[in-house]
Design a protein around this motif. Structure first.
Motif, short mmCIF file in Angstrom:
data_model
loop_
_atom_site.label_atom_id
_atom_site.label_comp_id
_atom_site.label_asym_id
_atom_site.label_seq_id
_atom_site.Cartn_x
_atom_site.Cartn_y
_atom_site.Cartn_z
N ALA A 1 -19.43 6.76 31.97
CA ALA A 1 -19.29 5.45 31.33
C ALA A 1 -18.79 5.63 29.90
O ALA A 1 -18.99 6.69 29.30
N VAL A 2 -18.16 4.59 29.38
CA VAL A 2 -17.68 4.61 28.00
C VAL A 2 -17.80 3.21 27.41
O VAL A 2 -17.72 2.22 28.13
N ILE A 3 -17.99 3.17 26.10
CA ILE A 3 -18.07 1.91 25.39
C ILE A 3 -17.21 2.02 24.13
O ILE A 3 -17.21 3.04 23.46
N ASN A 4 -16.46 0.96 23.84
CA ASN A 4 -15.61 1.02 22.65
C ASN A 4 -16.44 0.82 21.38
O ASN A 4 -17.66 0.64 21.44
N TRP A 5 -15.78 0.85 20.23
CA TRP A 5 -16.53 0.91 18.98
C TRP A 5 -17.34 -0.35 18.70
O TRP A 5 -18.42 -0.27 18.10
#
Length: 124
Positions: A49-53
């Motif tokens: 998973a990834v999340i932006n700033w």
């Protein structure tokens, strides 16, 4: 020097839940995308998973979509991975990583710093 420290791993039965945390220090991590990866024995490290700033955009691997949720608290320089409905195939060492960009990426090579990992074991 960027430092990432994961916590929250452990042993859980199938169907259970865990919440991983990743505390960041040394840089202003609120400006950067943060990701979670995992590596099972004998396998390559894979994107989870990834999340932006800002936290406005998230992406998930198909294998965890609908079960895992990534979030962040920029005031605490911490990113989380809530894992529900865990399966034995989720067993792995989980790593958080920072991408020195505001944009999210699913590509392992795009990440510049990594934590030491936390073990998640799901029993059947």
């Amino acid at each position: 020097q960027a430092q990432l420290v994961e916590s929250g791993g452990g042993l859980v039965q199938a169907g259970g839940s865990l919440r991983l945390s990743c505390a960041a220090s040394g840089r202003t991590f609120s400006r950067y995308a943060m990701g979670w990866f995992r590596q099972a024995p004998g396998k390559e490290r894979e994107f989870v998973a990834v999340i932006n700033w800002t936290g406005s955009s998230t992406y998930y691997a198909d294998s965890v979509k609908g079960r895992f949720t990534i979030s962040r608290d920029n005031a605490k320089n911490t990113v989380y991975l809530q894992m529900n409905s865990l399966k034995p195939e989720d067993t792995a060492v989980y790593y958080c990583a920072v991408r020195f960009s505001t944009l999210a990426s699913t590509v392992r090579a795009d990440y510049g710093s990594w934590g030491q990992g936390t073990q998640v074991t799901v029993s059947s």
